[in-house]
Design an enzyme around this catalytic site. Structure first.
Site, mmCIF file in Angstrom:
data_model
loop_
_atom_site.group_PDB
_atom_site.id
_atom_site.type_symbol
_atom_site.label_atom_id
_atom_site.label_comp_id
_atom_site.label_asym_id
_atom_site.label_seq_id
_atom_site.Cartn_x
_atom_site.Cartn_y
_atom_site.Cartn_z
ATOM 1 C CB CYS A 1 -0.916 0.020 1.226
ATOM 2 S SG CYS A 1 -2.421 -0.948 1.048
ATOM 3 C CB CYS B 1 -4.779 1.543 2.494
ATOM 4 S SG CYS B 1 -5.637 3.080 2.183
HETATM 5 FE FE1 SF4 Z 1 -1.278 -3.695 -2.550
HETATM 6 FE FE2 SF4 Z 1 -2.716 -2.362 -0.772
HETATM 7 FE FE3 SF4 Z 1 -3.649 -2.748 -3.247
HETATM 8 FE FE4 SF4 Z 1 -3.521 -4.800 -1.610
HETATM 9 S S1 SF4 Z 1 -4.794 -2.948 -1.306
HETATM 10 S S2 SF4 Z 1 -2.810 -4.784 -3.750
HETATM 11 S S3 SF4 Z 1 -1.708 -4.353 -0.424
HETATM 12 S S4 SF4 Z 1 -1.902 -1.530 -2.693
#
Ligand code: SF4
Length: 279
Positions: free
Chosen positions: A140, A260
């Site tokens: 994230c 996030c």
């Molecule tokens: Fe990556 Fe966060 Fe998207 Fe999941 S929610 S794919 S951890 S950016």
């Protein structure tokens, strides 16, 4: 079906540099303004936000029921801007929905993408699904938080779809407007970006009533059980009747880590000691 609007598209008109003429946050008492607007309608708050910041404010759009923010902005009759974080891991339905929203409102969404070198380094070293093994924070940070930081270097204010009922643990006290406690603005420095959380006091049911009343086109994933908070495809799943919508995000992790990092200020305020830190 996409509902066409009468207004002529102004796509390219929307993508112009943010002006540096907005009111500095320190020149306004946002705590007092939040109290004054606490019982105001989302439409009135949106109108106030757009009136105050003009071209220097942008709606943060995730591709879910926060399309209500775009409808509110449209209803004010004022020009408005929309940006979105394209993590590269969104559902195909969400990309289709972005396209439909652009056509419906005659706008271009200003997408922010992650840094290619950072994504490449993460995926090459840890694989495509590292978040399932060591938590979602790192991914994230690369795909969302840093692009958002770059996005927020430009406007002086942003409009979010945060609601108190989305996450009782971390969003229960968000005001309708506040100086962002985390993100830095163009001047570099905490306290130079203003958040407008105009639906903070609206329930999920209230948002959906508004969308239905206004006949707003929504993401087709909602009809498949995705209530809200539609994020990246691998990290979002439909929830069962009676489950809280946040149960559909990062369900393999502890509940308190399920932010996030985009709204980290809420976590810091509510539980600084125990919360997951992102960036
Ligand atoms: Fe990556 Fe966060 Fe998207 Fe999941 S929610 S794919 S951890 S950016």
């Amino acid at each position: 079906a996409v509902k066409p609007l009468n207004a002529e598209p102004k796509r390219n008109d929307m993508i112009v540099p943010f002006a540096a003429t907005a009111i500095a946050p320190e020149a306004e008492d946002y705590e007092q303004l939040a109290k004054d607007l606490e019982n105001a309608s989302p439409l009135k708050i949106m109108d106030k936000a757009l009136e105050k910041f003009g071209n220097d404010i942008a709606i943060a759009f995730s591709g879910a029921e926060d399309v209500a923010l775009i409808e509110y902005a449209h209803l004010t009759g004022r020009p408005f801007r929309v940006f979105s974080l394209d993590t590269g891991r969104l559902n195909p339905e969400t990309y289709r929905f972005f396209d439909a929203v652009e056509k419906q409102y005659g706008i271009r969404i200003e997408y922010m993408f992650p840094d290619a070198v950072e994504v490449q380094a993460l995926v090459r070293s840890k694989g495509l699904f590292s978040f399932c093994e060591d938590g979602h924070q790192e991914c994230c940070r690369v795909r969302k938080v840093r692009p958002l930081r770059r996005a927020l270097k430009r406007p002086r204010a942003w409009i979010t779809g945060q609601r108190k009922d989305q996450s009782p643990g971390t969003r229960s006290e968000i005001p309708v407007v506040q100086v962002d406690p985390v993100f830095e603005g163009l001047d570099g420095g905490i306290g130079s970006v203003v958040n407008w959380n105009l639906v903070a006091n609206v329930s999920g049911v209230g948002i959906w009533n508004f969308l239905r009343t206004m006949d707003v086109t929504v993401n087709s994933l909602h009809s498949q059980g995705y209530i809200s908070l539609i994020g990246c495809e691998p990290c979002t799943r439909p929830v069962l009747p009676g489950q809280h919508e946040r149960e559909g995000r990062w369900w393999w992790e502890d509940a308190k880590a399920r932010e996030c990092g985009l709204h980290k200020g809420n976590i810091m305020k509510n539980d600084a000691a125990n919360a997951a830190t992102v960036d």
